[in-house]
Motif scaffolding. Sequence first.
Motif, PDB file in Angstrom:
ATOM      1  N   ASP A 189       2.325   4.765   0.789  1.00  0.00           N
ATOM      2  CA  ASP A 189       2.321   5.695   1.916  1.00  0.00           C
ATOM      3  C   ASP A 189       2.798   7.047   1.391  1.00  0.00           C
ATOM      4  O   ASP A 189       3.997   7.352   1.408  1.00  0.00           O
ATOM      5  CB  ASP A 189       3.255   5.185   3.019  1.00  0.00           C
ATOM      6  N   TRP A 190       1.871   7.854   0.938  1.00  0.00           N
ATOM      7  CA  TRP A 190       2.233   9.132   0.332  1.00  0.00           C
ATOM      8  C   TRP A 190       2.775  10.115   1.360  1.00  0.00           C
ATOM      9  O   TRP A 190       3.540  11.019   1.002  1.00  0.00           O
ATOM     10  CB  TRP A 190       1.034   9.711  -0.421  1.00  0.00           C
ATOM     11  N   GLU A 250       0.846  -1.193   0.000  1.00  0.00           N
ATOM     12  CA  GLU A 250       0.000   0.000   0.000  1.00  0.00           C
ATOM     13  C   GLU A 250       0.885   1.248   0.000  1.00  0.00           C
ATOM     14  O   GLU A 250       1.841   1.355   0.749  1.00  0.00           O
ATOM     15  CB  GLU A 250      -0.880  -0.007   1.247  1.00  0.00           C
ATOM     16  N   GLU A 296       5.001   6.381  -7.226  1.00  0.00           N
ATOM     17  CA  GLU A 296       4.227   5.276  -6.667  1.00  0.00           C
ATOM     18  C   GLU A 296       5.140   4.227  -6.027  1.00  0.00           C
ATOM     19  O   GLU A 296       4.840   3.683  -4.966  1.00  0.00           O
ATOM     20  CB  GLU A 296       3.363   4.631  -7.758  1.00  0.00           C
ATOM     21  N   ALA A 333      -1.172  18.997  -2.456  1.00  0.00           N
ATOM     22  CA  ALA A 333      -1.109  17.775  -1.651  1.00  0.00           C
ATOM     23  C   ALA A 333       0.039  17.779  -0.651  1.00  0.00           C
ATOM     24  O   ALA A 333       0.184  16.837   0.133  1.00  0.00           O
ATOM     25  CB  ALA A 333      -0.971  16.552  -2.570  1.00  0.00           C
ATOM     26  N   THR A 369      -0.176  14.315   0.918  1.00  0.00           N
ATOM     27  CA  THR A 369      -1.399  13.753   1.487  1.00  0.00           C
ATOM     28  C   THR A 369      -1.968  12.639   0.616  1.00  0.00           C
ATOM     29  O   THR A 369      -2.819  11.873   1.057  1.00  0.00           O
ATOM     30  CB  THR A 369      -2.470  14.839   1.653  1.00  0.00           C
ATOM     31  N   GLY A 370      -1.543  12.564  -0.629  1.00  0.00           N
ATOM     32  CA  GLY A 370      -2.053  11.542  -1.539  1.00  0.00           C
ATOM     33  C   GLY A 370      -1.301  11.560  -2.844  1.00  0.00           C
ATOM     34  O   GLY A 370      -0.302  12.285  -3.002  1.00  0.00           O
ATOM     35  N   ASN A 371      -1.758  10.778  -3.792  1.00  0.00           N
ATOM     36  CA  ASN A 371      -1.118  10.669  -5.102  1.00  0.00           C
ATOM     37  C   ASN A 371      -1.459  11.873  -5.973  1.00  0.00           C
ATOM     38  O   ASN A 371      -2.603  12.023  -6.407  1.00  0.00           O
ATOM     39  CB  ASN A 371      -1.598   9.373  -5.780  1.00  0.00           C
ATOM     40  N   GLU A 379      -2.973  11.141  -9.642  1.00  0.00           N
ATOM     41  CA  GLU A 379      -4.250  10.469  -9.866  1.00  0.00           C
ATOM     42  C   GLU A 379      -5.177  11.318 -10.735  1.00  0.00           C
ATOM     43  O   GLU A 379      -4.986  12.516 -10.900  1.00  0.00           O
ATOM     44  CB  GLU A 379      -4.939  10.181  -8.532  1.00  0.00           C
TER      45      GLU A 379
END
Length: 223
Positions: free
Chosen positions: A7-8, A5, A192, A155, A14-16, A19
């Motif tokens: 871990d950004w 999984e 990623e 992010a 905070t996320g990808n 995306e």
Amino acid sequence: MGRNEADWAALGLTGNPFENVLPGEHLDWVDVPAPVRAALAHRPFVVELVGEKGAGKTTTLRWYAGHHADARYAYCAGADLPPLPWEGAQVLCLDEANNLSRDALEAVAREARTRGVSLLVSTHWTLAEALGRVQSFALGRFTALSWVDKRVAAASLTGRARFDFDAVAHALFPRVSRVNYALLRVLYELAENLARGIEAHDALDDALARAREDETVAPFLQP
């Protein structure tokens, strides 16, 4: 290499940031290439956006559907034709249309012609044989969409050093003045991998290997 999984937060995010743009997100950030905008400006049209993961296909479909009340978005998960939102549609935005069977694609094309509905489809390869006369755009030939830079900034975690995508990009491609699609594809895979805890050397090797498999990216890579 394992695919754990992501871990950004480990990259200060905070996320990808690569995306797809989601409904309700900053559609004003999306940078659509001028030739694509021109093709979509006059209806009826049949336009396909061709590219690999991270090229901006879904983002462009979301952008169009978000700006036109008579456009409908649908995702094709498999070979069978899903229920499509024809009601009230003047434009159907069909995402990952390459997943559909030839018969399903031909059925969509016939229905669209009967209804006078324009088609905007995303695909990993051209679907011209099934869709008929189509304007095709290989997104890998355009400059990378600038919305990624804005999403990286948005992010970023407060008070944390984030992964410097631009610095890595220019280290990989020193002769490129702007981050183009080739760089973006490598950064997408690299980020990623790193977020999944893969060692930096292995992460970069994997990202470059994937990029070399894409004929729109490989010419830009360093030997």
